[in-house]
Write a protein that holds these residues in place. Structure first.
Motif, PDB file in Angstrom:
ATOM      1  N   GLN A   1      74.867  19.337  84.409  1.00 17.34           N
ATOM      2  CA  GLN A   1      75.749  18.869  83.338  1.00 17.34           C
ATOM      3  C   GLN A   1      77.063  18.271  83.849  1.00 17.34           C
TER       4      GLN A   1
ATOM      5  N   ARG B   1      68.515  24.375  87.329  1.00 20.94           N
ATOM      6  CA  ARG B   1      68.355  25.664  86.663  1.00 20.94           C
ATOM      7  C   ARG B   1      69.734  26.251  86.398  1.00 20.94           C
TER       8      ARG B   1
ATOM      9  N   GLU C   1      71.553  29.747  84.500  1.00 19.74           N
ATOM     10  CA  GLU C   1      71.257  31.071  83.965  1.00 19.74           C
ATOM     11  C   GLU C   1      71.307  31.057  82.445  1.00 19.74           C
ATOM     12  N   ASP C   2      70.350  31.760  81.834  1.00 21.07           N
ATOM     13  CA  ASP C   2      70.303  31.884  80.382  1.00 21.07           C
ATOM     14  C   ASP C   2      69.578  33.185  80.062  1.00 21.07           C
TER      15      ASP C   2
ATOM     16  N   LYS D   1      66.621  33.466  77.592  1.00 20.23           N
ATOM     17  CA  LYS D   1      65.292  32.972  77.958  1.00 20.23           C
ATOM     18  C   LYS D   1      64.519  34.050  78.708  1.00 20.23           C
ATOM     19  N   GLU D   2      63.219  34.068  78.507  1.00 19.09           N
ATOM     20  CA  GLU D   2      62.356  35.071  79.141  1.00 19.09           C
ATOM     21  C   GLU D   2      62.466  35.031  80.666  1.00 19.09           C
ATOM     22  N   ARG D   3      62.549  33.835  81.212  1.00 26.89           N
ATOM     23  CA  ARG D   3      62.640  33.689  82.676  1.00 26.89           C
ATOM     24  C   ARG D   3      64.049  33.942  83.225  1.00 26.89           C
TER      25      ARG D   3
ATOM     26  N   TYR E   1      66.527  31.776  82.893  1.00 25.49           N
ATOM     27  CA  TYR E   1      67.182  30.495  83.137  1.00 25.49           C
ATOM     28  C   TYR E   1      66.587  29.445  82.209  1.00 25.49           C
ATOM     29  N   ARG E   2      67.274  28.300  82.160  1.00 27.65           N
ATOM     30  CA  ARG E   2      66.754  27.140  81.450  1.00 27.65           C
ATOM     31  C   ARG E   2      67.021  25.911  82.306  1.00 27.65           C
ATOM     32  N   LEU E   3      66.284  24.862  82.049  1.00 25.71           N
ATOM     33  CA  LEU E   3      66.447  23.628  82.803  1.00 25.71           C
ATOM     34  C   LEU E   3      67.386  22.682  82.073  1.00 25.71           C
ATOM     35  N   VAL E   4      68.311  22.117  82.819  1.00 24.35           N
ATOM     36  CA  VAL E   4      69.237  21.118  82.281  1.00 24.35           C
ATOM     37  C   VAL E   4      69.321  19.963  83.280  1.00 24.35           C
TER      38      VAL E   4
END
Length: 157
Positions: free
Chosen positions: A80, A100, A102-103, A106-108, A110-113
């Motif tokens: 970002q 990646r 951190e989130d 989310k189950e994992r 992390y999320r992708l941005v």
């Protein structure tokens, strides 16, 4: 030619984005994306003829340079990084990055941005690619096209 630059070029072509005479700013100077993409877009042909400026994270007056562009291509590798104040109203924004973050929701974990702050930049851009789902599939498509081309060349030689 590396697949990601070819994918970006094809995406612009298929989206009817006018490259002839356009000012394109490529944010990133890698040998895999930034430099080959700049060379592709500068070529004297129907998928080129752009005026290309390559910038990076240490470029002076970065926001001034990117705001002057008709098309901004972010391939800097920083989550970002490109904000709304980096582009002018109506610019086309291509986000090559995949990062990646951190989130906890989310189950994992992390999320992708992308390299572009999508929510704020999309309000100013006339067109913008999402992450995931934008340039990535185009890279895969160009990998397949390169594979078919190589197979044809190998079988004819």
């Amino acid at each position: 030619m590396p697949c990601t630059p070819l994918g970006v070029q094809r995406l612009l072509l298929e989206s009817d984005v006018e490259l002839n005479g356009a000012h394109v700013v490529v944010l990133g100077r890698s040998m895999i994306v930034g430099k080959p993409l700049a060379l592709l877009l500068m070529q004297k042909n129907k998928t080129g003829n752009a005026t290309v400026t390559i910038v990076h994270s240490r470029s002076r007056n970065l926001a001034d340079i990117t705001r002057s562009a008709d098309i901004v291509i972010a391939a800097i590798g920083r989550a970002q990084f490109l904000k709304a104040d980096h582009i002018r109203e109506g610019a086309v924004v291509i986000d090559v990055g995949i990062n990646r973050v951190e989130d906890a929701a989310k189950e994992r974990g992390y999320r992708l941005v992308g390299d572009v702050s999508f929510d704020e930049v999309s309000k100013k851009a006339s067109a913008i690619t999402p992450v995931p789902g934008g340039v990535g599939p185009m890279t895969i498509a160009m990998l397949m096209a390169n594979t078919v081309k190589a197979a044809r060349q190998a079988s004819s030689g």
